[in-house]
Write an enzyme that holds these catalytic residues in place. Structure first.
Site, PDB file in Angstrom:
ATOM      1  N   GLY B  29       0.835  -1.186   0.000  1.00 51.15           N
ATOM      2  CA  GLY B  29       0.000   0.000   0.000  1.00 51.15           C
ATOM      3  C   GLY B  29       0.873   1.240   0.000  1.00 51.15           C
ATOM      4  O   GLY B  29       2.068   1.165   0.317  1.00 51.15           O
ATOM      5  N   TYR B  30       0.276   2.361  -0.361  1.00 54.67           N
ATOM      6  CA  TYR B  30       1.003   3.623  -0.412  1.00 54.67           C
ATOM      7  C   TYR B  30       0.393   4.562   0.607  1.00 54.67           C
ATOM      8  O   TYR B  30      -0.762   4.948   0.489  1.00 54.67           O
ATOM      9  CB  TYR B  30       0.957   4.206  -1.822  1.00 54.67           C
ATOM     10  CG  TYR B  30       1.740   3.322  -2.764  1.00 54.67           C
ATOM     11  CD1 TYR B  30       3.089   3.546  -2.973  1.00 54.67           C
ATOM     12  CD2 TYR B  30       1.153   2.208  -3.352  1.00 54.67           C
ATOM     13  CE1 TYR B  30       3.834   2.695  -3.769  1.00 54.67           C
ATOM     14  CE2 TYR B  30       1.892   1.348  -4.155  1.00 54.67           C
ATOM     15  CZ  TYR B  30       3.228   1.601  -4.363  1.00 54.67           C
ATOM     16  OH  TYR B  30       3.976   0.762  -5.135  1.00 54.67           O
ATOM     17  N   ILE B  31       1.178   4.900   1.613  1.00 51.05           N
ATOM     18  CA  ILE B  31       0.659   5.739   2.689  1.00 51.05           C
ATOM     19  C   ILE B  31       0.798   7.206   2.332  1.00 51.05           C
ATOM     20  O   ILE B  31       0.091   8.052   2.877  1.00 51.05           O
ATOM     21  CB  ILE B  31       1.339   5.396   4.032  1.00 51.05           C
ATOM     22  CG1 ILE B  31       0.525   5.988   5.177  1.00 51.05           C
ATOM     23  CG2 ILE B  31       2.795   5.836   4.075  1.00 51.05           C
ATOM     24  CD1 ILE B  31       0.674   5.259   6.465  1.00 51.05           C
TER      25      ILE B  31
END
Lengths: 157, 157
Positions: B29-31
């Protein structure tokens, strides 16, 4: 995951200076600032480098994840932050069982001094030092992730 | 700082499957995704969790910083990523002295298969496997940081 619960104040006068027990100078930058999180690189003079991810603030609480990283990599990451950087000296004070930090900002933020206290829970009470000024916990302009874009300290009405 | 030099291709057929030497399933995921950097959390099944910061791509190169983090913290961070997540199985292949990875994407990206090769420098040559399809190194839609927002695999003209 740690939860950071923090209240933030301006200072009313300079009397806090007499109570400082230690100080450290730090430079920090934000390599990414999104709607869900900010990613900060912090270099502490002569000491550690930290990579810190902070989630969205709810009230005065926010999730926080912190990792020590090699100093040379932190320096490279700070370069990638471009202008989104600031330097400050953080002073530590003990007051009636709580630790306060007082950040004295530099450069274009010169004149800005912000006191912070970390609490165990949102309702925790604490003694009010004589130098404590107006609370700015809810004023987003005092978030360091936004201060890096400011050309001058925020002005309170 | 490491520099990631990577070329990316579609696959022309399924003959790569016979050459797979190992596979691992990952969720990432990309925070945070900003103009200067993306910050990725990756959980590899039964294995490590990694926090990776990637700078801006120039040509096929980009600065990359990678840190192992505790698995439970990676899981908390993935929750903070919200919808900006994807899962895929990565297959590893050796071909004439180079390692290829072949990512088979899942869920709404089902049908998308991307082969990647990491190079020592941008001009490095490599043998072309028979299953290699069209190069998509310059097509930003194939960046994983953008694929997480896609509702279906990109369509090539």
């Amino acid at each position: 995951m740690a939860t950071e619960i923090e209240r933030k104040f301006l200072v009313a006068n300079d009397s806090w200076r007499a109570a400082v027990i230690r100080s450290e100078r730090m430079t920090q930058g934000y390599i990414a600032r999104g709607p869900t999180a900010t990613v900060r690189i912090r270099l502490i003079d002569g000491d550690d480098a930290m990579l810190t991810l902070k989630g969205k603030t709810v009230g005065v609480s926010r999730p926080e994840f912190e990792y020590a990283i090699p100093r040379d990599e932190a320096e490279d990451l700070l370069v990638l932050c471009g202008e989104a950087r600031l330097s400050k000296t953080r002073h530590f004070i003990e007051h009636v069982g709580h630790e306060w930090t007082i950040d004295v900002f530099e450069d274009r933020l010169s004149g800005l001094i912000v006191a912070e206290i970390e609490l165990g829970d949102e309702a925790e009470s604490f003694a009010t030092p004589s130098w404590l000024g107006e609370e700015v916990s809810q004023d987003k302009r005092y978030a360091n992730a936004l201060l890096v874009d400011a050309t001058a300290p925020p002005i309170r009405n």
